[in-house]
Design a protein around this motif. Structure first.
Motif, PDB file in Angstrom:
ATOM      1  N   PHE A 193       0.778  -0.948   0.190  1.00 38.27           N
ATOM      2  CA  PHE A 193      -0.310   0.489  -0.072  1.00 38.27           C
ATOM      3  C   PHE A 193       1.180   1.190   0.087  1.00 38.27           C
ATOM      4  N   ASP A 194       0.534   2.610  -0.856  1.00 32.85           N
ATOM      5  CA  ASP A 194       1.155   3.688  -0.588  1.00 32.85           C
ATOM      6  C   ASP A 194       0.129   4.604   0.185  1.00 32.85           C
ATOM      7  N   LEU A 195       0.361   4.818   1.061  1.00 35.96           N
ATOM      8  CA  LEU A 195      -1.093   6.349   1.213  1.00 35.96           C
ATOM      9  C   LEU A 195      -0.652   7.297   0.840  1.00 35.96           C
ATOM     10  N   THR A 196       0.454   7.896   0.305  1.00 34.87           N
ATOM     11  CA  THR A 196       0.633   8.932  -0.445  1.00 34.87           C
ATOM     12  C   THR A 196       0.748   9.133  -1.722  1.00 34.87           C
ATOM     13  N   SER A 197      -0.279   8.416  -2.701  1.00 28.32           N
ATOM     14  CA  SER A 197       0.113   8.062  -4.667  1.00 28.32           C
ATOM     15  C   SER A 197      -0.598   9.220  -4.547  1.00 28.32           C
ATOM     16  N   GLU A 198      -1.449   9.274  -4.382  1.00 26.98           N
ATOM     17  CA  GLU A 198      -2.633  10.380  -4.706  1.00 26.98           C
ATOM     18  C   GLU A 198      -2.479  11.732  -5.002  1.00 26.98           C
ATOM     19  N   GLN A 199      -0.984  11.423  -4.457  1.00 28.68           N
ATOM     20  CA  GLN A 199      -0.265  13.297  -4.714  1.00 28.68           C
ATOM     21  C   GLN A 199       0.153  13.132  -5.762  1.00 28.68           C
ATOM     22  N   PHE A 200      -0.039  11.706  -7.144  1.00 32.12           N
ATOM     23  CA  PHE A 200       0.336  12.396  -8.244  1.00 32.12           C
ATOM     24  C   PHE A 200      -1.002  11.865 -10.087  1.00 32.12           C
ATOM     25  N   GLY A 201      -1.939  12.131  -8.117  1.00 29.78           N
ATOM     26  CA  GLY A 201      -3.344  12.529  -9.826  1.00 29.78           C
ATOM     27  C   GLY A 201      -2.988  11.220 -10.396  1.00 29.78           C
ATOM     28  N   ASP A 202      -3.737  11.330 -11.438  1.00 31.11           N
ATOM     29  CA  ASP A 202      -3.793  10.493 -12.751  1.00 31.11           C
ATOM     30  C   ASP A 202      -2.587   8.982 -12.976  1.00 31.11           C
ATOM     31  N   GLU A 203      -1.602   9.764 -12.684  1.00 34.23           N
ATOM     32  CA  GLU A 203      -0.427   8.911 -13.244  1.00 34.23           C
ATOM     33  C   GLU A 203      -0.233   7.671 -12.428  1.00 34.23           C
TER      34      GLU A 203
END
Length: 139
Positions: free
Chosen positions: A92-102
């Motif tokens: 899991f990556d709790l901070t993945s949302e920072q990359f938007g649609d990437e």
């Protein structure tokens, strides 16, 4: 019920000693992540609309403290690593949302070590601040 968008949210069901899951910690951290816990090079771009920006390593090592496992990093342009967690089969990556649609590639990544990351005093201090805020929020 909360809606989650971080990478691995569907299978992030492992529990800590208190029965909390990464989803629960995402909820807790969502109220804690701030400009002061963001990487200095990204602070000008940080906002409450993109609260996970610049929070990856401090968050991943904090989750490692709680769940164990290994912190891995995805090599990014510019030579920095984006950190995420793997505990057994749970990734899991709790901070993945920072990359938007990437779409990030979570395969074949290098293990990351806190001794290397925290050799930067500012990063260690951001980690300590995040940890302190999280502990206070749970009291």
């Amino acid at each position: 019920m909360s809606v989650y968008c971080f990478y691995g949210w569907q299978t992030a069901l492992i529990q800590d000693k208190n029965g909390l899951t990464p989803r629960d910690y995402y909820d807790i951290l969502s109220d804690i992540w701030c400009k002061e816990t963001c990487a200095p090079r990204l602070r000008e771009k940080w906002s409450s609309d993109n609260k996970t920006l610049g929070q990856c390593s401090v968050t991943a090592f904090l989750m490692q403290d709680i769940f164990g496992g290994v912190v891995y990093g995805i090599l990014r342009p510019g030579g920095n690593y984006h950190c995420f967690n793997k505990i057994g089969d749970c990734v899991f990556d709790l901070t993945s949302e920072q990359f938007g649609d990437e779409v990030l590639d979570y395969s074949d990544c290098r293990e990351q070590f806190r001794e290397i990351h925290f050799a930067k005093e500012e990063k260690r201090q951001r980690y300590e601040l995040l940890k302190s805020k999280m502990l206070k929020s749970q009291m």
